[in-house]
Design a protein around this motif. Structure first.
Motif, PDB file in Angstrom:
ATOM      1  N   SER A 100       0.827  -1.207   0.000  1.00 32.03           N
ATOM      2  CA  SER A 100       0.000   0.000   0.000  1.00 32.03           C
ATOM      3  C   SER A 100       0.862   1.258   0.000  1.00 32.03           C
ATOM      4  CB  SER A 100      -0.960  -0.003   1.192  1.00 32.03           C
ATOM      5  OG  SER A 100      -0.244  -0.086   2.400  1.00 32.03           O
ATOM      6  N   LEU A 103       2.108   1.595  -3.497  1.00 30.97           N
ATOM      7  CA  LEU A 103       1.012   1.998  -4.379  1.00 30.97           C
ATOM      8  C   LEU A 103       0.731   3.496  -4.256  1.00 30.97           C
ATOM      9  CD1 LEU A 103      -1.070   1.083  -6.455  1.00 30.97           C
ATOM     10  CD2 LEU A 103      -2.620   0.582  -4.563  1.00 30.97           C
ATOM     11  N   ALA A 104       0.841   4.015  -3.046  1.00 32.75           N
ATOM     12  CA  ALA A 104       0.675   5.459  -2.852  1.00 32.75           C
ATOM     13  C   ALA A 104       1.772   6.225  -3.590  1.00 32.75           C
ATOM     14  CB  ALA A 104       0.695   5.793  -1.367  1.00 32.75           C
ATOM     15  N   SER A 107       0.998   6.120  -7.311  1.00 29.02           N
ATOM     16  CA  SER A 107      -0.080   7.074  -7.588  1.00 29.02           C
ATOM     17  C   SER A 107       0.462   8.503  -7.646  1.00 29.02           C
ATOM     18  CB  SER A 107      -1.153   6.956  -6.509  1.00 29.02           C
ATOM     19  OG  SER A 107      -2.159   7.899  -6.714  1.00 29.02           O
ATOM     20  N   ASP A 108       1.343   8.831  -6.724  1.00 30.00           N
ATOM     21  CA  ASP A 108       1.951  10.166  -6.715  1.00 30.00           C
ATOM     22  C   ASP A 108       2.813  10.386  -7.960  1.00 30.00           C
ATOM     23  OD1 ASP A 108       2.578  12.704  -5.490  1.00 30.00           O
ATOM     24  OD2 ASP A 108       4.570  11.861  -5.087  1.00 30.00           O
ATOM     25  N   ILE A 110       2.518   8.926 -10.903  1.00 30.04           N
ATOM     26  CA  ILE A 110       1.646   9.026 -12.080  1.00 30.04           C
ATOM     27  C   ILE A 110       0.914  10.359 -12.094  1.00 30.04           C
ATOM     28  CG2 ILE A 110      -0.429   8.057 -13.144  1.00 30.04           C
ATOM     29  CD1 ILE A 110       0.722   5.280 -12.504  1.00 30.04           C
ATOM     30  N   THR A 111       0.491  10.835 -10.933  1.00 31.76           N
ATOM     31  CA  THR A 111      -0.172  12.137 -10.866  1.00 31.76           C
ATOM     32  C   THR A 111       0.795  13.262 -11.246  1.00 31.76           C
ATOM     33  OG1 THR A 111      -1.651  11.346  -9.137  1.00 31.76           O
ATOM     34  CG2 THR A 111      -1.408  13.728  -9.336  1.00 31.76           C
ATOM     35  N   PRO A 115       0.860   9.101 -16.740  1.00 30.47           N
ATOM     36  CA  PRO A 115       0.952   7.651 -16.929  1.00 30.47           C
ATOM     37  C   PRO A 115       1.782   7.238 -18.141  1.00 30.47           C
ATOM     38  CG  PRO A 115      -1.209   8.430 -17.584  1.00 30.47           C
ATOM     39  CD  PRO A 115      -0.494   9.596 -16.981  1.00 30.47           C
ATOM     40  N   ALA A 124       4.738   1.772 -12.840  1.00 32.01           N
ATOM     41  CA  ALA A 124       3.689   0.769 -13.036  1.00 32.01           C
ATOM     42  C   ALA A 124       4.280  -0.626 -13.215  1.00 32.01           C
ATOM     43  CB  ALA A 124       2.831   1.143 -14.242  1.00 32.01           C
ATOM     44  N   GLN A 127       5.646  -1.825  -9.835  1.00 34.38           N
ATOM     45  CA  GLN A 127       4.546  -2.184  -8.940  1.00 34.38           C
ATOM     46  C   GLN A 127       3.944  -3.539  -9.309  1.00 34.38           C
ATOM     47  OE1 GLN A 127       3.700  -0.589  -6.216  1.00 34.38           O
ATOM     48  NE2 GLN A 127       1.804  -1.586  -5.690  1.00 34.38           N
TER      49      GLN A 127
END
Length: 176
Positions: A100, A103-104, A107-108, A110-111, A115, A124, A127
């Protein structure tokens, strides 16, 4: 696409129904067997709780103490040589510790970078192709009482490192 979505709504309940029907036909006491399995699951969860709790505390300390940032700075020249951007290093350090948490970080990344960027694709791939080694050792080895897992740890971390390097290589090969 609508047909597949409709099928997916009924697939899992249908599978449960078929298993229960098969057990009934074979004269297996379905509810008693379910309760017995649930009891075993709770016993296993109770046995691994100290390992999980210890691992989560260590991860929290690792991030909050600034050790993650310190290791990122120390490892930056090596990872730059391997073609791995600085912003991906925290992910590479966190992934063996926490799914987790990593994954955070994905996400950061990719933001922030998008992507379709090199680092977004790298994050990605990392992960999806690496394992949470410490979590795996804590949960699975802890649940069966394995106390000496030195070689498994070394092998798992080595596999993670090879996966990181391979992800960078193939990401550059296919997306640069």
């Amino acid at each position: 696409m609508q047909g597949i979505m409709r099928i997916s709504y009924y697939l899992v309940p249908g599978l449960f129904f078929l298993i229960a029907l098969y057990a009934y036909i074979k004269k297996v006491p379905v509810y008693a067997t379910f309760v017995e399995g649930a009891t075993e699951g709770l016993k296993t969860a109770w046995r691994i709780l100290p390992f999980l709790l210890g691992m989560l505390v260590v991860i929290g300390i690792f991030r909050a103490s600034g050790a993650l940032a310190l290791f990122t700075g120390i490892l930056e020249p090596l990872f730059r040589f391997l073609g791995i951007p600085k912003d991906a290093i925290p992910l590479l350090l966190m992934r063996p510790l926490s799914g987790s948490g990593s994954l955070a970080l994905v996400s950061d990344i990719i933001t922030t970078h998008g992507p379709d960027s090199y680092i977004g694709r790298l994050a990605a791939i990392v992960q999806g192709s690496t394992e949470t080694t410490f979590y795996l050792l804590a949960v699975y080895f802890g649940s069966v009482g394995v106390k000496r897992y030195r070689y498994a740890l070394a092998l798992g971390l080595s596999a993670d490192m090879v996966s990181f390097i391979a992800a960078a290589f193939f990401c550059r090969l296919f997306f640069s």
